[in-house]
Design an enzyme around this catalytic site. Sequence first.
Site, PDB file in Angstrom:
ATOM      1  N   HIS A 162      11.988  -9.722  -1.243  1.00 34.23           N
ATOM      2  CA  HIS A 162      12.751 -10.455  -0.206  1.00 34.23           C
ATOM      3  C   HIS A 162      13.296  -9.516   0.868  1.00 34.23           C
ATOM      4  CE1 HIS A 162      12.855 -13.836  -3.133  1.00 34.23           C
ATOM      5  NE2 HIS A 162      13.018 -12.847  -4.009  1.00 34.23           N
ATOM      6  N   SER A 283       8.770   3.600  26.453  1.00 39.04           N
ATOM      7  CA  SER A 283       9.056   2.395  27.214  1.00 39.04           C
ATOM      8  C   SER A 283       9.185   2.783  28.669  1.00 39.04           C
ATOM      9  CB  SER A 283      10.354   1.774  26.709  1.00 39.04           C
ATOM     10  OG  SER A 283      10.938   0.980  27.719  1.00 39.04           O
ATOM     11  N   LYS A 289      13.206   4.881  23.688  1.00 45.11           N
ATOM     12  CA  LYS A 289      12.295   4.174  22.799  1.00 45.11           C
ATOM     13  C   LYS A 289      10.994   4.894  22.500  1.00 45.11           C
ATOM     14  CE  LYS A 289      12.102   0.000  22.289  1.00 45.11           C
ATOM     15  NZ  LYS A 289      11.675  -1.339  22.662  1.00 45.11           N
ATOM     16  N   GLU A 296       1.428  -2.521  15.857  1.00 40.89           N
ATOM     17  CA  GLU A 296       1.693  -3.831  16.467  1.00 40.89           C
ATOM     18  C   GLU A 296       0.392  -4.467  16.942  1.00 40.89           C
ATOM     19  OE1 GLU A 296       6.188  -3.728  18.264  1.00 40.89           O
ATOM     20  OE2 GLU A 296       4.675  -2.607  19.330  1.00 40.89           O
TER      21      GLU A 296
END
Length: 467
Positions: A162, A283, A289, A296
Amino acid sequence: MQNVSKKNKSWGAVMSSDTDDFVKTFGASVTFDKKLYSYDIQGSIAHATMLCKCKIINNKELKLIKNGLEQIHHQIQKGQFQWSIDAEDVHMNIEKALIDEIGEAGKKLHTARSRNDQIATDIRLYLREATEQIKHHLILLSTAILDQATVHTDTIMPGFTHLQAAQPITVGFHLMAWHQMIYRDLQRLQDCHQRINIMPLGSAALAGTSYPIDRNITQKLLKFDSISENALDAVSDRDFAIEFTSFASILMMHLSRMSEEIILWSSAQFNFITMPDEYSTGSSIMPQKKNPDVPELVRGKTSRIYGHLMSLLSLMKSQPLAYNKDIQEDKEPLFDTVDTILNSTKVFTGMITKIRFNKDILLRQTKKGYTTATDLADYLTKKDIAFRDAHHIVGAVVAYAMKQNINLEQLTLGQLQNFHPQIEQDVFDVLNPEMSLNLKNSTGGSAPHQTKKSIKQAYKNLENLKN
Ligand code: ARG
């Protein structure tokens, strides 16, 4: 003799006018099936060789056909071949060029053959080679995972259920779970390869042929494992392509799960791993970043492959036997599936090799997550306290530790004994994640000893797959 060649198409005789220009463009597949040219030529050379051996064409004709096709192959490779929409597809483009090149003999190549068995053969040859390439790259990926697992058989990390810290495991153990997924994908690929490597050539349009052909000759030349049993089935089914795309979908599902973990782990909040700079991007607006674009994208590309599987399944649904033009739509999804899984596998291998695991953080998070609470319950159970009661007692211990803002290991014996008098000094053995790990020595469990054993076996299994 009547002139039957007024119109430029091979089937012109029964039609009084040419196909509309837009319909020609609409129906043409050459823009994408030209990708199959080398398989098409390979199949044609084998077919012509067989025709000659069976005395359907003579030696001189075979020689002309073979040389002509080899020359066309060369021209295509060098980008000097003029593909034409008028000739519709890869087969007719090449046949037309051959006839232009060698004349009458070229017209004999299509004897005892149809584009229906020709395209089925081309796709199988293409997919056979693709599966061999994919297998090679999946073995490389698996090896990269095993190499990292070997380095990290003792690197402790929290195991999750979980997405909540559950029990201590090791990075090596976690990576071996990834390995199992990819290994099963490899097995599925091998299995599907058997059904790809069957030769439809010789089925002709749908019913076989009345020419005295010998399919064993073409089978040997094209190195197929066997020959299709039923011509109607051989020209019309694409279940092998669907099977391949199913394999690809499951593989991508696995890669997407790994991607998801890599994305989570590389976030500042987890900080379990450091992503290699070569596999990250910055970024354009937020200077702090470092984005995990590669996992992804792989996660994103998974949906494309699921889409291709759905396309192929729906394409074949309810089609009456045998060949229908619908089937031409099988190529683009199939080609894209092959390219996408190859690229995703390759990029993953490089990335996995270069990921760094942040050991200190992994250990800290394991302790912070109270991951040895189950071990404490098991400890009490072994002292003859019923598991349900033990579970309850440990719940209270964890709540107490949380309140004190300390780990289980940091509790004193006195504090622990307040919860149950049977707790003794040896409790610290089970509260320590490392000790806890070593106790999980059941087959397939997370004890480093078990992981080392399964890594050894896994390398062997990969070696066996190579043969
Ligand atoms: N371009 C066709 C395909 O990809 C080749 C087979 C054509 N056969 C036919 N009878 N029209 O499916």
